[in-house]
Design a protein around this motif. Structure first.
Motif, short mmCIF file in Angstrom:
data_model
loop_
_atom_site.label_atom_id
_atom_site.label_comp_id
_atom_site.label_asym_id
_atom_site.label_seq_id
_atom_site.Cartn_x
_atom_site.Cartn_y
_atom_site.Cartn_z
N THR A 23 -6.63 -61.28 7.38
CA THR A 23 -5.17 -61.17 7.52
C THR A 23 -4.74 -62.33 7.95
O THR A 23 -5.31 -62.99 8.74
N GLY A 58 -1.35 -60.03 10.24
CA GLY A 58 -1.60 -59.34 11.26
C GLY A 58 -1.92 -60.03 12.42
O GLY A 58 -2.15 -61.36 12.37
N ARG A 82 -5.42 -46.80 0.14
CA ARG A 82 -3.97 -47.54 0.15
C ARG A 82 -3.27 -47.07 -1.19
O ARG A 82 -2.11 -46.49 -1.11
N ASN A 108 0.27 -45.38 -1.36
CA ASN A 108 1.23 -45.67 -2.52
C ASN A 108 1.76 -44.87 -3.34
O ASN A 108 2.97 -44.63 -3.68
N ASP A 153 -5.14 -57.26 4.75
CA ASP A 153 -3.74 -57.48 4.30
C ASP A 153 -3.57 -56.85 2.84
O ASP A 153 -2.74 -56.04 2.73
N GLU A 154 -4.57 -57.24 2.19
CA GLU A 154 -4.50 -56.66 0.60
C GLU A 154 -4.52 -55.22 0.73
O GLU A 154 -3.68 -54.77 -0.27
N TRP A 155 -5.23 -54.52 1.62
CA TRP A 155 -5.16 -53.05 1.53
C TRP A 155 -4.17 -52.51 2.37
O TRP A 155 -3.97 -51.37 2.59
N GLN A 156 -3.32 -53.55 2.88
CA GLN A 156 -2.27 -52.93 3.81
C GLN A 156 -2.93 -51.95 4.90
O GLN A 156 -2.20 -50.82 5.03
N ASP A 182 -3.08 -50.86 8.76
CA ASP A 182 -2.24 -51.13 9.80
C ASP A 182 -3.05 -51.39 11.06
O ASP A 182 -2.56 -52.10 12.02
N SER A 240 -1.42 -54.77 12.19
CA SER A 240 -0.36 -55.22 11.22
C SER A 240 1.22 -55.24 11.79
O SER A 240 1.14 -54.56 12.83
N LYS A 287 3.58 -53.72 10.59
CA LYS A 287 4.16 -52.39 10.53
C LYS A 287 3.76 -51.63 11.85
O LYS A 287 4.27 -50.79 12.37
#
Ligand code: PLP
Length: 417
Positions: free
Chosen positions: A56, A59, A159, A163, A187-190, A192, A214, A216
């Protein structure tokens, strides 16, 4: 008193893992003032470098003086309010315990029951999330690597499910037995909230809860009404900003972490993932081709590269195998937990290890199984693993991408106590 057993104990539980000599030496330090002007050098360097391990940039990573369970609690209480709905799947003891914690903390957990031996039901998650038009589900839990059954789940798939449903819930991932051993891409898989601990891929004793957060998730903190004190991220954020902790951190653990991060970057994250896969394949060859036993993981897509849970034949108590291995051969195998107690024993293959260390575990498990009357052919597991390892490359043949170069770039430095 029991007489001393000579030789090393063979530690093959899936955490705590073997602590490399360099890390052990790095932890042998005199105590220091954790409020000295020098301390932030150490804390800042490990917090920055942990981000590379989580993959990340966006994050932030936090370290709590706890085990992974503390980081689970920090993740939930800092971002949710009592009564909030959470979606989770139960398919092993650790996914179960996280659900149990969430319920005890007062969240409303929608549990999807899954056969033990399978992992996160991505399709089912997508259906549930798509049906939740009013976005009542605030958090989605996923256990990346279920250590109790040796099952790895598809977090990128979770993820995609979020989405596809255009669902804004936070994604919470338990990466306790995957981080620094199985590819994890925050980061790639978001992701949190990414939870981990020190005693597995990070090759340290238990004692640090590690949490990736993250932007968010950070944003969700102010509205989160759960009561928290020791695990309040706001205190941690404030103290970390100046390089300190809100309470007394464990100096030896932080020096050990500094050295384990050095080892990780010296080997390279991608090479570490490859090594874990290569070693796991050899262990799986021993179990399935050699001993002709089954894994608890039901299909190859679930196979974990950090731990294999071996199903013993009906009528045999796997606990006896573990007991004989320990008492007679000085080998620690992982026990079956909860629903699979007595049905499986586990071989941990994560952290600082190589083929011949694993050969000890395979040979010892083989002898212990014979001793309790399981019909395995002497040497069959060792032969199958050896066939695999002798005919496969131990290092990846790959071009290092620019992204990998970033994550594997030199660490922020080695700091000695
Ligand atoms: N999650 C997983 C997948 C684990 O394997 C473990 C421990 O083995 C935990 C959570 C709990 O972590 P800890 O024992 O460090 O509190």
């Amino acid at each position: 008193m029991q007489p001393r057993i000579a030789g090393r104990n063979f530690l093959f539980v899936p955490g705590p893992t073997n602590v490399p000599d360099r890390v052990q030496r790095a932890m042998m330090v005199a105590m220091e003032d954790h409020r000295s002007s020098k301390f932030p050098e150490l804390s800042t360097s490990v917090l920055q470098d942990l981000k590379k391990v989580f993959k990340t940039e966006a994050g932030q990573v936090f370290i709590f003086p706890s085990s992974g369970t503390g980081a689970w609690e920090a993740a939930l209480t800092n971002t949710l309010s009592p009564g909030d709905r959470i979606l989770a799947a139960r398919f092993g003891q650790f996914s179960h315990l996280w659900i149990d914690m969430a319920q005890r903390l007062g969240f409303d957990v929608q549990v999807v029951e899954v056969d033990w031996g399978e992992g996160v039901p991505v399709q089912r998650y997508e259906e549930i999330l798509s049906a939740d038009k009013r976005h009542e589900i605030k958090g989605v839990l996923a256990c990346h690597n279920e250590t109790a059954t040796g099952v790895t789940s598809d977090i990128a798939g979770v993820r995609r499910a979020l989405n596809a449903a255009q669902h804004p819930a936070l994604l919470y991932v338990d990466a306790v037995s995957s981080l620094a051993s199985i590819d994890f891409r925050m980061d790639e898989w978001q992701v949190d909230l990414a939870v981990s601990g020190s005693q597995k891929g990070l090759m340290l004793p238990a004692g640090l809860g590690v949490l990736g957060v993250s932007g968010k998730a950070h944003g969700a903190m102010s509205g989160a009404k759960s009561r928290r004190c020791y695990f309040d991220l706001a205190d941690m954020i404030k103290a970390n900003a100046t390089g300190y902790f809100p309470y007394t951190p464990s100096l030896p653990m932080l020096y050990g972490l500094r050295e384990s991060l050095n080892l990780i970057f010296e080997e390279g994250l991608e090479r570490i993932f490859f090594r874990h896969h290569y070693l796991a394949e050899g262990v799986r060859a021993a179990i399935t081709s050699g001993w002709r036993l089954n894994l608890c993981a039901k299909e190859p897509k679930w196979y974990s590269d950090t731990v294999s849970a071996v199903l013993v034949p009906e009528g045999v108590n796997a606990g006896h195998v573990i007991d004989v291995a320990f008492r007679r051969y000085n080998l620690a195998l992982g026990a079956g937990l909860a629903r699979v107690a007595g049905r499986v024993f586990r071989i941990g293959h994560l952290g600082d290890l190589n083929e011949l260390m694993l050969m000890g575990a395979i040979a010892g498990a083989e002898m212990a199984m014979q001793d309790v009357g399981i019909k395995v052919t002497a040497g069959s597991g060792v032969a199958a693993a050896s066939d695999y390892w002798r005919t496969h490359d131990p290092v990846p043949k790959m071009r290092v991408s620019r992204e990998q170069q970033f994550y594997e770039s030199h660490s922020t430095g080695s700091i000695q106590g």
